[in-house]
Design an enzyme around this catalytic site. Structure first.
Site, PDB file in Angstrom:
ATOM      1  N   ASP A  79       0.204  -7.595   7.202  1.00 51.38           N
ATOM      2  CA  ASP A  79      -0.986  -6.785   6.951  1.00 51.38           C
ATOM      3  C   ASP A  79      -2.034  -7.720   6.360  1.00 51.38           C
ATOM      4  O   ASP A  79      -1.924  -8.158   5.215  1.00 51.38           O
ATOM      5  CB  ASP A  79      -0.639  -5.651   5.984  1.00 51.38           C
ATOM      6  N   TYR A  83       0.829  -1.200   0.000  1.00 48.97           N
ATOM      7  CA  TYR A  83       0.000   0.000   0.000  1.00 48.97           C
ATOM      8  C   TYR A  83       0.870   1.258   0.000  1.00 48.97           C
ATOM      9  O   TYR A  83       1.884   1.334   0.708  1.00 48.97           O
ATOM     10  CB  TYR A  83      -0.911  -0.037   1.231  1.00 48.97           C
TER      11      TYR A  83
END
Length: 384
Positions: free
Chosen positions: A175, A103
């Site tokens: 994550d 990200y």
């Protein structure tokens, strides 16, 4: 206490949640207070100040820990605040080994904030773990991965990487935002910390911004809870209430996200105007076998590229969509479309994006829980 043998759907509804002792209310109350009465100065062991403890937040932290099969949970004011807390475990000279597809906000906090404090970051391909050990050194303290990754849907072998990290005495943080604890539990596979942008699937209704960390180790919990309190990036009680409400349907929503995601992935794969679809459920996906082993299903996140591979064509397609809304974020009940290169990953230099396969023309879908036929029809008309 959470019964050990509760199934996921039961944990989602009951873990950490008890009827209010004062009124018997089934739903956890919103304890909208900043401070609490104390019977005597300096000796009180209960609630004192809501940055430090809040009953609504405590219930959510217990609930999310149970969903990840973890001993401890902490929630923060955003996913980035949760990442920030992990990085505060490090000191100048430490090194972080990260997957090279992640990200944009994570890349930004790594390279534009913590790198200035003397922490080094190395971004590498972790799809094949056979040579991963050569990237470790005596200063490697943290390994950071997303799986499935954002936005290329890469799959990393959590169990295999955890084994390498333990030999090098490095923490492994996963994550788990795209998979959610319904599809994947990294703690069970050897990860030290699991991070979630609760904003996404866990809350599920595009009305909350929040982050969470889950872990088993008491020493990590003690350090991270100190950071949570000392730095103050806590989640408010109203947001915690909304997530407690949203998480009760997480298992049901995820089943539909997966069902719709599968339908749309195969539709796009067969469409003559689409050249490449990134979704870990395809047998030809590079690490499909790993995904099958460590996930229960393949989720509702899909990326793809049109056959002409032109940015203007991708933009035209996104502008024509009616049900898929062009917007940041993902994981809500409604379907969203995004353009990573100019939106979620704009903070990553173009040359770095291209190294991981993130073209300017890449389109990312967050497939919602609407009727699949309507979603396919919308994609069909936009593709023309």
């Amino acid at each position: 206490m959470t019964p050990i043998k509760m199934k996921f759907g039961t944990k989602a509804i009951h873990a950490g949640v008890e009827p209010d002792p004062t009124t018997g209310a089934i739903m956890t109350p919103i304890y909208q207070t900043s401070t609490y009465a104390q019977p005597s100065p300096g000796k009180h062991k209960g609630y004192e100040y809501s940055r430090t403890q809040n009953p609504t937040r405590d219930a959510l932290q217990t609930n999310l820990a149970a969903l990840e099969n973890a001993n401890h949970g902490l929630v923060f004011g955003s996913g980035m605040a949760a990442i920030d807390a992990i990085l505060k475990l490090l000191k100048p000279g430490d090194e972080v080994l990260s997957s090279n597809d992640l990200y944009g906000g994570t890349y930004r906090i790594f390279t534009q904030i913590y790198q200035d404090f003397g922490i080094k970051f190395k971004f590498v391909d972790m799809l094949d773990l056979n040579r991963i050990s050569e990237h470790f050194n005596d200063h490697t303290r943290l390994v950071w991965i997303e799986t499935p990754s954002n936005p290329m849907m890469n799959i990393i072998d959590i169990k295999g990487l955890a084994s390498v990290c333990k030999k090098s005495n490095a923490l492994l943080c996963v994550d788990n935002t795209f998979a959610t604890p319904f599809l994947q539990n990294p703690i069970d596979l050897g990860a030290d910390i699991v991070m979630h942008s609760v904003t996404k699937y866990i809350a599920g209704h595009s009305d909350v911004v929040m982050g969470a960390l889950m872990m088993n180790r008491a020493d990590l919990f003690e350090k991270l809870s100190f950071i949570q309190n000392a730095s103050g990036a806590v989640a408010g009680p109203q947001d915690c209430f909304l997530v407690l409400r949203g998480v009760k349907t997480l298992h049901i929503r995820m089943e539909r996200h997966c069902e719709n995601g599968r339908r749309i992935a195969y539709f796009l794969e067969a469409h003559p105007k689409v050249s490449k679809v990134y979704w870990p459920g395809f047998e030809k996906h590079q690490n499909h076998d790993v995904a099958k082993k460590q996930m229960r299903d393949f989720g509702g996140m899909i990326s793809f590229v049109l056959k002409d591979d032109k940015l203007e064509s991708a933009i035209s397609f996104m502008e024509k969509l009616k049900l898929f809304t062009l917007a940041e974020s993902l994981g809500g009940v409604e379907s969203l479309v995004g353009h990573p290169a100019s939106m979620t990953h704009a903070s990553i230099p173009r040359e770095e994006r291209l190294k991981s396969g993130l073209k300017d023309s890449l389109i990312r879908l967050s497939v919602g829980i609407e009727d699949a036929e309507d979603l396919v029809d919308d994609l069909e008309q936009a593709l023309g």
